[in-house]
Design a protein around this motif. Structure first.
Motif, PDB file in Angstrom:
ATOM      1  N   GLU A 265     -11.796  50.559  -7.769  1.00  0.00           N
ATOM      2  CA  GLU A 265     -13.397  50.302  -7.619  1.00  0.00           C
ATOM      3  C   GLU A 265     -13.733  51.251  -7.357  1.00  0.00           C
ATOM      4  O   GLU A 265     -15.061  50.945  -6.593  1.00  0.00           O
ATOM      5  N   ILE A 266     -13.680  52.599  -7.722  1.00  0.00           N
ATOM      6  CA  ILE A 266     -14.809  53.715  -7.328  1.00  0.00           C
ATOM      7  C   ILE A 266     -16.005  53.602  -8.015  1.00  0.00           C
ATOM      8  O   ILE A 266     -17.254  53.596  -7.356  1.00  0.00           O
ATOM      9  N   GLU A 267     -16.033  53.210  -9.108  1.00  0.00           N
ATOM     10  CA  GLU A 267     -16.718  53.164 -10.429  1.00  0.00           C
ATOM     11  C   GLU A 267     -18.165  52.465  -9.587  1.00  0.00           C
ATOM     12  O   GLU A 267     -19.065  52.135  -8.985  1.00  0.00           O
ATOM     13  N   ALA A 268     -17.155  50.638  -9.295  1.00  0.00           N
ATOM     14  CA  ALA A 268     -18.815  49.564  -8.450  1.00  0.00           C
ATOM     15  C   ALA A 268     -19.413  49.938  -7.237  1.00  0.00           C
ATOM     16  O   ALA A 268     -20.457  49.797  -6.416  1.00  0.00           O
ATOM     17  N   VAL A 269     -18.540  50.714  -6.358  1.00  0.00           N
ATOM     18  CA  VAL A 269     -18.584  50.819  -5.000  1.00  0.00           C
ATOM     19  C   VAL A 269     -19.102  51.955  -4.429  1.00  0.00           C
ATOM     20  O   VAL A 269     -19.808  52.448  -4.001  1.00  0.00           O
ATOM     21  N   TYR A 270     -18.854  53.491  -5.355  1.00  0.00           N
ATOM     22  CA  TYR A 270     -19.442  54.972  -5.321  1.00  0.00           C
ATOM     23  C   TYR A 270     -20.174  55.613  -6.480  1.00  0.00           C
ATOM     24  O   TYR A 270     -21.537  55.469  -6.001  1.00  0.00           O
ATOM     25  N   THR A 271     -19.890  55.255  -7.348  1.00  0.00           N
ATOM     26  CA  THR A 271     -20.681  55.497  -7.872  1.00  0.00           C
ATOM     27  C   THR A 271     -22.146  55.776  -8.780  1.00  0.00           C
ATOM     28  O   THR A 271     -23.111  56.249  -8.759  1.00  0.00           O
ATOM     29  N   ASN A 272     -22.029  54.243  -8.741  1.00  0.00           N
ATOM     30  CA  ASN A 272     -23.150  53.494  -9.094  1.00  0.00           C
ATOM     31  C   ASN A 272     -24.011  53.308  -7.892  1.00  0.00           C
ATOM     32  O   ASN A 272     -25.457  53.785  -8.239  1.00  0.00           O
ATOM     33  N   LEU A 273     -23.510  53.540  -6.892  1.00  0.00           N
ATOM     34  CA  LEU A 273     -24.523  54.035  -5.564  1.00  0.00           C
ATOM     35  C   LEU A 273     -25.284  55.356  -5.656  1.00  0.00           C
ATOM     36  O   LEU A 273     -26.115  55.443  -5.590  1.00  0.00           O
ATOM     37  N   LEU A 274     -23.876  56.466  -6.100  1.00  0.00           N
ATOM     38  CA  LEU A 274     -24.895  57.601  -5.815  1.00  0.00           C
ATOM     39  C   LEU A 274     -26.022  57.716  -7.029  1.00  0.00           C
ATOM     40  O   LEU A 274     -26.512  58.271  -6.720  1.00  0.00           O
ATOM     41  N   HIS A 275     -25.894  56.726  -8.256  1.00  0.00           N
ATOM     42  CA  HIS A 275     -26.728  57.359  -9.102  1.00  0.00           C
ATOM     43  C   HIS A 275     -27.799  56.260  -8.431  1.00  0.00           C
ATOM     44  O   HIS A 275     -29.169  56.852  -8.851  1.00  0.00           O
ATOM     45  N   MET A 276     -28.060  55.552  -8.101  1.00  0.00           N
ATOM     46  CA  MET A 276     -28.692  54.504  -7.603  1.00  0.00           C
ATOM     47  C   MET A 276     -29.780  55.724  -6.575  1.00  0.00           C
ATOM     48  O   MET A 276     -30.896  55.722  -6.120  1.00  0.00           O
ATOM     49  N   ALA A 277     -28.425  56.047  -5.768  1.00  0.00           N
ATOM     50  CA  ALA A 277     -29.537  57.684  -4.789  1.00  0.00           C
ATOM     51  C   ALA A 277     -30.474  58.641  -5.524  1.00  0.00           C
ATOM     52  O   ALA A 277     -31.648  59.288  -5.125  1.00  0.00           O
ATOM     53  N   GLU A 286     -22.025  63.319   1.576  1.00  0.00           N
ATOM     54  CA  GLU A 286     -20.514  63.314   2.292  1.00  0.00           C
ATOM     55  C   GLU A 286     -19.885  61.625   1.386  1.00  0.00           C
ATOM     56  O   GLU A 286     -19.290  62.219   0.944  1.00  0.00           O
ATOM     57  N   LEU A 287     -21.173  60.839   0.683  1.00  0.00           N
ATOM     58  CA  LEU A 287     -21.113  60.277  -0.290  1.00  0.00           C
ATOM     59  C   LEU A 287     -19.863  60.915  -1.696  1.00  0.00           C
ATOM     60  O   LEU A 287     -19.526  60.904  -2.330  1.00  0.00           O
ATOM     61  N   VAL A 288     -20.848  61.820  -2.036  1.00  0.00           N
ATOM     62  CA  VAL A 288     -20.828  62.900  -3.241  1.00  0.00           C
ATOM     63  C   VAL A 288     -19.162  63.383  -3.024  1.00  0.00           C
ATOM     64  O   VAL A 288     -18.297  63.096  -3.977  1.00  0.00           O
ATOM     65  N   ARG A 289     -18.783  63.783  -1.184  1.00  0.00           N
ATOM     66  CA  ARG A 289     -17.627  64.402  -0.967  1.00  0.00           C
ATOM     67  C   ARG A 289     -16.514  63.480  -1.489  1.00  0.00           C
ATOM     68  O   ARG A 289     -15.561  64.022  -2.325  1.00  0.00           O
ATOM     69  N   VAL A 290     -16.681  62.126  -0.372  1.00  0.00           N
ATOM     70  CA  VAL A 290     -15.831  61.748  -0.618  1.00  0.00           C
ATOM     71  C   VAL A 290     -14.816  60.923  -1.919  1.00  0.00           C
ATOM     72  O   VAL A 290     -14.305  60.910  -2.690  1.00  0.00           O
ATOM     73  N   THR A 291     -16.426  60.319  -3.260  1.00  0.00           N
ATOM     74  CA  THR A 291     -16.699  60.334  -4.572  1.00  0.00           C
ATOM     75  C   THR A 291     -15.441  61.113  -5.107  1.00  0.00           C
ATOM     76  O   THR A 291     -14.524  60.631  -5.882  1.00  0.00           O
ATOM     77  N   HIS A 292     -15.555  62.608  -4.871  1.00  0.00           N
ATOM     78  CA  HIS A 292     -14.651  63.779  -5.562  1.00  0.00           C
ATOM     79  C   HIS A 292     -13.255  63.386  -5.103  1.00  0.00           C
ATOM     80  O   HIS A 292     -12.681  64.538  -6.323  1.00  0.00           O
ATOM     81  N   ILE A 293     -13.129  63.172  -3.956  1.00  0.00           N
ATOM     82  CA  ILE A 293     -11.520  63.385  -3.467  1.00  0.00           C
ATOM     83  C   ILE A 293     -11.070  61.898  -4.667  1.00  0.00           C
ATOM     84  O   ILE A 293      -9.592  62.182  -3.980  1.00  0.00           O
ATOM     85  N   LEU A 294     -11.771  61.140  -4.482  1.00  0.00           N
ATOM     86  CA  LEU A 294     -10.938  59.911  -4.533  1.00  0.00           C
ATOM     87  C   LEU A 294     -10.862  59.766  -6.318  1.00  0.00           C
ATOM     88  O   LEU A 294      -9.773  59.634  -6.960  1.00  0.00           O
ATOM     89  N   GLN A 295     -11.499  60.690  -6.656  1.00  0.00           N
ATOM     90  CA  GLN A 295     -11.171  60.627  -8.280  1.00  0.00           C
ATOM     91  C   GLN A 295     -10.334  61.958  -8.507  1.00  0.00           C
ATOM     92  O   GLN A 295     -10.083  62.011  -9.383  1.00  0.00           O
ATOM     93  N   THR A 296     -10.279  62.639  -7.818  1.00  0.00           N
ATOM     94  CA  THR A 296      -9.982  63.476  -8.164  1.00  0.00           C
ATOM     95  C   THR A 296      -8.454  64.131  -7.299  1.00  0.00           C
ATOM     96  O   THR A 296      -7.132  64.806  -7.837  1.00  0.00           O
ATOM     97  N   GLN A 297      -7.944  63.643  -6.383  1.00  0.00           N
ATOM     98  CA  GLN A 297      -5.922  63.143  -5.764  1.00  0.00           C
ATOM     99  C   GLN A 297      -5.982  62.334  -5.471  1.00  0.00           C
ATOM    100  O   GLN A 297      -5.067  61.635  -5.179  1.00  0.00           O
ATOM    101  N   PHE A 298      -6.932  61.082  -5.333  1.00  0.00           N
ATOM    102  CA  PHE A 298      -6.084  59.460  -5.408  1.00  0.00           C
ATOM    103  C   PHE A 298      -6.284  58.894  -6.884  1.00  0.00           C
ATOM    104  O   PHE A 298      -5.361  57.419  -6.458  1.00  0.00           O
ATOM    105  N   LEU A 299      -5.693  59.649  -7.938  1.00  0.00           N
ATOM    106  CA  LEU A 299      -6.609  58.713  -8.857  1.00  0.00           C
ATOM    107  C   LEU A 299      -4.892  58.790  -9.749  1.00  0.00           C
ATOM    108  O   LEU A 299      -3.990  60.275  -9.674  1.00  0.00           O
ATOM    109  N   HIS A 300      -4.111  57.265  -9.751  1.00  0.00           N
ATOM    110  CA  HIS A 300      -2.669  57.517 -10.532  1.00  0.00           C
ATOM    111  C   HIS A 300      -2.804  58.183 -11.728  1.00  0.00           C
ATOM    112  O   HIS A 300      -3.641  57.783 -12.881  1.00  0.00           O
TER     113      HIS A 300
END
Length: 301
Positions: A265-277, A286-300
């Motif tokens: 649930e990257i979109e609801a937990v992180y992407t939406n929050l980053l948009h609000m910020a 840090e939120l930007v960094r970990v979101t990028h890591i999740l999206q680039t290194q941990f997507l199946h």
């Protein structure tokens, strides 16, 4: 009697469904077209107070929804398709009982204005096992909710909810509901995936704890500009609670989804929050960094 539909009869949705059926409400289950529940006839809840209930009204097509109150408990990754399929509904109360933030607004945009959209959280921990048994793993039977439009509490709705969650609390706006739990979800889910750690292990690994505190601080900064004041102590209390043996084999939801090769649930937990910020010009490196890591290194794949 009020009719109820539960969309997404997994661990949380299954528990809600079972408790409402046990209380005598007519409950309709909406599941995916390949759900094993279409072949079964009972829900089994295990844990401190095990019980089982039969069910009959089960559908996989949203056009057949008949509930006056609709609980949406599916993972937020399914929201775009689901929301589009609900455009025909009128005069319903739809409750998003999910992780993340910002999804209530998207639901309201997709459906008729005659409907009421509410957001809710609970701190209950439930797991659905491979045999479809639903295990209740704690006793935090709370339900905190708000109307997207900020209206008063809803006594008739609360009567229904108390059959499942005895501790019901209404808050004046949706952000007062979402941000406190989001601070924990956003701070802990990414480290649990990135460092492959259980809830207990997160509290023991210095590198993970440092990331948790950085993420929680940024969530608090965003929450503040939206009128929600969170204290550092709140996050510290959560970590203290998790630092016990009971949580050695317990995992945050995003880690469970990753291990199960399901979408996170990257979109609801992180992407939406980053948009609000971004809208309020709040820096969240840090939120930007970990979101990028999740999206680039941990997507199946």
């Amino acid at each position: 009697m009020i009719k109820i539909t539960v969309i997404g009869v997994g661990s949380l949705g299954g528990f809600v469904t079972a408790k409402l059926i046990e209380a005598g409400y007519p409950v309709q289950l909406m599941v995916s077209a390949n759900s094993r529940l279409l072949e079964l006839s009972q829900l089994h809840v295990i844990g401190k107070e095990p019980f089982q209930v039969p069910y009959q009204n089960i559908i996989s097509n949203s056009q057949h929804i008949s509930g006056d109150i609709i609980f949406i408990t599916i993972k937020s990754v399914s929201n775009p398709l689901l929301f589009a399929s609900l455009s025909h509904l009128k005069n319903k109360k739809l409750i998003l009982l999910q992780n993340g933030i910002g999804e209530e607004e998207l639901l309201a945009e997709a459906i008729d204005d005659s409907n009421k959209v509410l957001g809710a959280i609970s701190h209950i921990k439930v797991t659905m096992h491979a045999d479809n048994k639903i295990e209740v793993q704690n006793d935090q039977l709370d339900f905190i909710y708000a109307d997207l439009n900020g209206t008063e509490s809803d006594p008739s709705l609360e009567t229904v909810i108390r059959e499942v969650f005895p501790q019901v609390e209404h808050r004046p706006d949706i952000y007062q509901v979402r941000f406190p739990k989001l601070m924990v979800n956003a701070a802990c889910n990414a480290p649990s995936v990135i460092y492959n750690l259980s809830m207990y292990e997160l509290t023991q690994a210095p590198i993970a704890k440092e990331m948790i505190h950085l993420l929680a601080k940024e969530v608090r900064q965003v929450a503040k500009v939206y009128g929600v004041y969170l204290e550092k102590k709140n996050m510290d209390d959560i970590l203290d609670m998790l630092a016990c043996e009971d949580y050695r084999s317990a995992y945050f939801s995003m880690k469970l989804d990753y291990d199960g090769k399901r979408p996170m649930e990257i979109e609801a937990v992180y992407t939406n929050l980053l948009h609000m910020a971004k809208i309020r010009n709040i820096a969240t490196p840090e939120l930007v960094r970990v979101t990028h890591i999740l999206q680039t290194q941990f997507l199946h794949e």
